[in-house]
Design a protein around this motif. Structure first.
Motif, PDB file in Angstrom:
ATOM      1  N   PRO A  62       0.832  -1.204   0.000  1.00  0.00           N
ATOM      2  CA  PRO A  62       0.000   0.000   0.000  1.00  0.00           C
ATOM      3  C   PRO A  62       0.866   1.253   0.000  1.00  0.00           C
ATOM      4  O   PRO A  62       1.949   1.261   0.585  1.00  0.00           O
ATOM      5  CB  PRO A  62      -0.781  -0.101   1.313  1.00  0.00           C
ATOM      6  N   GLY A  63       0.394   2.302  -0.673  1.00  0.00           N
ATOM      7  CA  GLY A  63       1.143   3.558  -0.723  1.00  0.00           C
ATOM      8  C   GLY A  63       0.856   4.423   0.495  1.00  0.00           C
ATOM      9  O   GLY A  63      -0.096   4.171   1.237  1.00  0.00           O
ATOM     10  N   PHE A  64       1.654   5.429   0.703  1.00  0.00           N
ATOM     11  CA  PHE A  64       1.503   6.375   1.812  1.00  0.00           C
ATOM     12  C   PHE A  64       0.088   6.964   1.801  1.00  0.00           C
ATOM     13  O   PHE A  64      -0.581   7.058   2.827  1.00  0.00           O
ATOM     14  CB  PHE A  64       2.544   7.492   1.669  1.00  0.00           C
ATOM     15  N   GLY A  65      -0.382   7.331   0.602  1.00  0.00           N
ATOM     16  CA  GLY A  65      -1.700   7.956   0.464  1.00  0.00           C
ATOM     17  C   GLY A  65      -2.830   7.013   0.860  1.00  0.00           C
ATOM     18  O   GLY A  65      -3.862   7.459   1.375  1.00  0.00           O
ATOM     19  N   GLU A  66      -2.607   5.710   0.641  1.00  0.00           N
ATOM     20  CA  GLU A  66      -3.653   4.748   1.025  1.00  0.00           C
ATOM     21  C   GLU A  66      -3.765   4.638   2.546  1.00  0.00           C
ATOM     22  O   GLU A  66      -4.865   4.566   3.096  1.00  0.00           O
ATOM     23  CB  GLU A  66      -3.372   3.387   0.404  1.00  0.00           C
TER      24      GLU A  66
ATOM     25  N   GLU B 106       6.683   2.206   4.824  1.00  0.00           N
ATOM     26  CA  GLU B 106       7.019   3.391   4.024  1.00  0.00           C
ATOM     27  C   GLU B 106       8.410   3.910   4.359  1.00  0.00           C
ATOM     28  O   GLU B 106       8.623   5.122   4.425  1.00  0.00           O
ATOM     29  CB  GLU B 106       5.958   4.492   4.231  1.00  0.00           C
ATOM     30  N   THR B 107       9.349   2.997   4.565  1.00  0.00           N
ATOM     31  CA  THR B 107      10.703   3.403   4.967  1.00  0.00           C
ATOM     32  C   THR B 107      11.422   4.169   3.860  1.00  0.00           C
ATOM     33  O   THR B 107      12.352   4.918   4.131  1.00  0.00           O
ATOM     34  CB  THR B 107      11.542   2.170   5.370  1.00  0.00           C
ATOM     35  N   ASP B 108      10.975   3.979   2.605  1.00  0.00           N
ATOM     36  CA  ASP B 108      11.648   4.698   1.510  1.00  0.00           C
ATOM     37  C   ASP B 108      11.096   6.106   1.302  1.00  0.00           C
ATOM     38  O   ASP B 108      11.585   6.843   0.448  1.00  0.00           O
ATOM     39  CB  ASP B 108      11.579   3.875   0.203  1.00  0.00           C
TER      40      ASP B 108
ATOM     41  N   ASN C 250      -3.383  19.352   1.947  1.00  0.00           N
ATOM     42  CA  ASN C 250      -4.238  18.336   2.581  1.00  0.00           C
ATOM     43  C   ASN C 250      -4.596  18.849   3.966  1.00  0.00           C
ATOM     44  O   ASN C 250      -3.936  18.554   4.951  1.00  0.00           O
ATOM     45  CB  ASN C 250      -3.506  16.989   2.692  1.00  0.00           C
ATOM     46  N   ASP C 251      -5.644  19.658   4.028  1.00  0.00           N
ATOM     47  CA  ASP C 251      -6.029  20.336   5.254  1.00  0.00           C
ATOM     48  C   ASP C 251      -7.150  19.544   5.931  1.00  0.00           C
ATOM     49  O   ASP C 251      -8.244  19.411   5.367  1.00  0.00           O
ATOM     50  CB  ASP C 251      -6.482  21.758   4.874  1.00  0.00           C
ATOM     51  N   VAL C 252      -6.861  19.049   7.123  1.00  0.00           N
ATOM     52  CA  VAL C 252      -7.824  18.199   7.827  1.00  0.00           C
ATOM     53  C   VAL C 252      -8.591  19.043   8.837  1.00  0.00           C
ATOM     54  O   VAL C 252      -8.035  19.976   9.408  1.00  0.00           O
ATOM     55  CB  VAL C 252      -7.074  17.053   8.555  1.00  0.00           C
ATOM     56  N   LYS C 253      -9.887  18.738   9.013  1.00  0.00           N
ATOM     57  CA  LYS C 253     -10.665  19.478  10.011  1.00  0.00           C
ATOM     58  C   LYS C 253     -11.608  18.533  10.752  1.00  0.00           C
ATOM     59  O   LYS C 253     -11.745  17.374  10.352  1.00  0.00           O
ATOM     60  CB  LYS C 253     -11.443  20.616   9.346  1.00  0.00           C
TER      61      LYS C 253
END
Ligand code: HEC
Length: 164
Positions: A44-48, A90-92, A144-147
């Motif tokens: 899985p990617g970081f975004g997932e 996601e170590t890379d 990517n603004d979280v609220k």
């Protein structure tokens, strides 16, 4: 006699060396093909991971404000697991070096859930959300603004505590 013996010994050595190197070659090609399989396996990617965290972040809020502490406890641990997975998988990605900055805020929310304290939960959730954004700013993803969510993310899940 010595000549024959030497010839036999030499050919034996030659053969065993030859055998050895073909064994090593076979082993090397197996390692190469396994390496290729590992590189091509799904990761899985970081975004997932972040999209999963986003869902649990929203569910956590509605669980907490409904004082559904069992569900809130479940959701905070889902976030923690995803954070651990980012560290593992996601170590890379250089952004992973900043991921631990979320942990103090997660611990504060976790403590509020254990105390079943809604006022502390709300305050610590604000701190958590700010920490999400602090990291996004640090790693140049401030867009990517979280609220705090306005409405529950899903209509097919109950956030109110079940009457026993
Ligand atoms: C490393 C610090 C870091 C922390 C802490 C962090 N994020 Fe992220 N976030 C990222 C990075 C990097 C991305 C971009 C990932 C990518 O490459 O797709 C991202 C992307 C996102 C996205 C966009 C996903 C998409 O594909 O639309 C959301 C939503 C998100 N994060 C939510 C959160 C929430 C909620 C928290 C806190 C509970 C949080 N993040 C904490 C680094 C972080």
């Amino acid at each position: 006699m010595i000549k024959v013996f030497t010839t036999v010994l030499l050919s034996f050595l030659f053969f065993s060396c030859n055998n050895d190197s073909s064994g090593i070659k076979k082993l090397q090609s197996r390692i190469d093909s396994l390496e290729q399989k590992v590189n091509n396996s799904y990761k899985p990617g970081f975004g997932e991971f972040m999209s999963a965290i986003q869902v649990h972040h929203a569910k956590l809020w509605f669980a907490g404000i409904n004082e559904n502490w069992d569900l809130a406890d479940f959701e905070i641990h889902e976030i923690m697991e995803n954070i651990d997975d980012i560290k593992k998988y996601e170590t890379d990605r250089s952004e992973s070096n900043s991921i631990s900055m979320i942990e103090p805020a997660l611990d504060t929310v976790n403590a509020a859930i254990r105390k079943k304290d809604i006022a502390r939960f709300k305050n610590s959730f604000v701190l958590l959300t700010n920490s999400c954004n602090t990291c996004h700013q640090d790693v140049n993803y401030s867009f990517n603004d979280v609220k705090i969510p306005d409405s529950p993310p899903f209509s097919n899940q109950v956030f109110k505590k079940k009457e026993k």
